[in-house]
Scaffold this active site. Structure first.
Site, PDB file in Angstrom:
ATOM      1  N   GLU A  10       1.003  -1.637  -0.014  1.00 23.52           N
ATOM      2  CA  GLU A  10       0.301  -0.211  -0.632  1.00 23.52           C
ATOM      3  C   GLU A  10       0.671   1.111  -0.359  1.00 23.52           C
ATOM      4  O   GLU A  10       0.700   2.313  -0.496  1.00 23.52           O
ATOM      5  CB  GLU A  10      -0.982   0.202   1.416  1.00 23.52           C
ATOM      6  CG  GLU A  10      -1.837  -0.672   1.531  1.00 23.52           C
ATOM      7  CD  GLU A  10      -2.924  -0.598   0.310  1.00 23.52           C
ATOM      8  OE1 GLU A  10      -2.649  -0.261  -1.164  1.00 23.52           O
ATOM      9  OE2 GLU A  10      -4.017  -0.272   0.656  1.00 23.52           O
TER      10      GLU A  10
ATOM     11  N   THR B  33      -5.498   6.910  -5.438  1.00 22.66           N
ATOM     12  CA  THR B  33      -5.358   7.000  -4.262  1.00 22.66           C
ATOM     13  C   THR B  33      -4.702   8.390  -3.331  1.00 22.66           C
ATOM     14  O   THR B  33      -5.160   9.355  -2.660  1.00 22.66           O
ATOM     15  CB  THR B  33      -5.734   5.435  -3.082  1.00 22.66           C
ATOM     16  OG1 THR B  33      -6.582   5.010  -3.949  1.00 22.66           O
ATOM     17  CG2 THR B  33      -5.302   5.696  -2.027  1.00 22.66           C
TER      18      THR B  33
HETATM   19  N1  HSE Z   1      -9.160   4.620   3.272  1.00 19.93           N
HETATM   20  C1  HSE Z   1      -8.067   5.180   1.985  1.00 19.93           C
HETATM   21  C2  HSE Z   1      -8.660   6.586   1.960  1.00 19.93           C
HETATM   22  C3  HSE Z   1      -8.632   3.218   1.238  1.00 19.93           C
HETATM   23  O1  HSE Z   1      -9.852   6.922   2.006  1.00 19.93           O
HETATM   24  O2  HSE Z   1      -7.551   6.783   1.112  1.00 19.93           O
HETATM   25  C4  HSE Z   1      -8.139   3.802   0.231  1.00 19.93           C
HETATM   26  O3  HSE Z   1      -9.284   2.495  -0.912  1.00 19.93           O
END
Ligand code: HSE
Length: 306
Positions: free
Chosen positions: A128, A180
């Site tokens: 990630e 993201t």
């Molecule tokens: N929690 C993360 C975000 C998840 O919302 O940025 C990304 O899939």
């Protein structure tokens, strides 16, 4: 055993109010990954679909977690990974997490389950980091544990599986890409106390709703006063899909992870199908290519294909 095939499912992170702390695992879509043991300390990742992947494993979402895993092994062991991608990168349904989680779960089987699930999350978080620049576990944890998970803390890791009643999940992926990292960039660094109070009330309500199988409580807790107002602007048709789905009987829903996918939870399959029709009508009218999935919560997470 020297090679293994696994299915690594998509996930919905945040579950509307629980930014970075709640996530659920989907039955579909899923990637398929083949992992082979090597007798040298090396990681090779290849795409079965011709995606150009970085040759440096540390720059790859499946490779970086395996490099971390190998650091904790004494033997001269490595892994070769072949990924068949079904979850599009930038879709908001945990594409990078599926690659990272699938790789470490498969590798762990080849090592006779030497590592715990928590160890696997710890390794997968490096994937990630490669994908979004930040270690968030709300896709990784549900992908590895299955079901619905609460990540109470990352440092140190504290992951809690939340029992829930049967739920149908309808997901629409409008074919635009939202990274993201970009979707995190637009967020405010500070929140107002009155918004924080609403948000933690909703998170507690959602978890209690799942554990008590209280569908009404689940529905009223699916509210996000902090992230959704900023991110939903990036998603055409968002407000319409959400309001019409709730009118059609969905419990509620919102942005899946960092978007652009939208998910809605329903108590039964008929409602979930009706929500899928609403999503399709909306995006046909807007003229945006899209995929919809009517699926359920996947209690298993990454599974071995026999
Ligand atoms: N929690 C993360 C975000 C998840 O919302 O940025 C990304 O899939």
């Amino acid at each position: 055993m020297t090679s293994i095939k696994v299915q690594a499912p998509g996930t919905v992170a945040n579950l509307v109010c629980g930014f970075d702390v709640l996530g659920l695992c989907l039955e579909a879509p899923y990637d398929t990954m083949e992992v082979r043991l090597l007798n040298e300390r090396k990681v090779i990742v290849q795409s079965a679909d011709g995606y150009p992947l970085p040759t440096d494993p540390l720059q790859n979402t499946a490779g970086a977690p395996l490099v971390e895993m190998i650091k904790e092994l004494d033997e001269s062991i490595g892994f070769e990974v072949l990924i068949h991608k079904a979850i599009k990168p930038g879709s908001g349904i945990g594409s990078s997490a599926a690659s990272a989680a699938g790789a470490v779960v498969a590798a762990n089987h080849l090592l006779n389950l030497r590592f715990s699930k928590e160890d696997l999350v710890r390794f997968a978080l490096f994937g990630e980091k490669v994908a979004s620049g930040v270690k968030h576990a709300d896709n990784i944890a549900p992908c590895i544990y299955g079901g619905i998970t609460l990540i109470r803390s990352i440092y140190p890791l504290d992951i809690i599986s939340i029992p829930a009643p049967e739920l149908y999940v309808t997901v629409v992926h409008p074919q635009i890409e939202v990274k993201t990292s970009d979707a995190r960039q637009i967020l405010r660094k500070e929140v107002l106390l009155k918004d924080a109070i609403k948000q933690w009330g909703n998170i507690a309500g959602l978890v209690a709703g799942f554990m008590k199988s209280d569908y009404d409580l689940i529905g009223r807790s699916l509210e996000d006063v902090i992230i959704e107002p900023l991110r939903s602007i990036l998603i055409p048709g968002f407000a319409e899909v959400k309001s019409k789905s709730i009118e059609a009987g969905a419990l509620g829903g919102g942005i899946s992870g960092s978007g652009p996918s939208i998910f809605m939870l329903s108590k039964d399959k008929d409602t979930a199908e009706a929500v899928s029709n609403i999503m399709q009508e909306t995006y046909q009218r807007i003229g945006l290519e899209h995929h919809t999935y009517v699926t359920r919560v996947n209690g298993q997470g990454v599974t071995v294909v026999v």
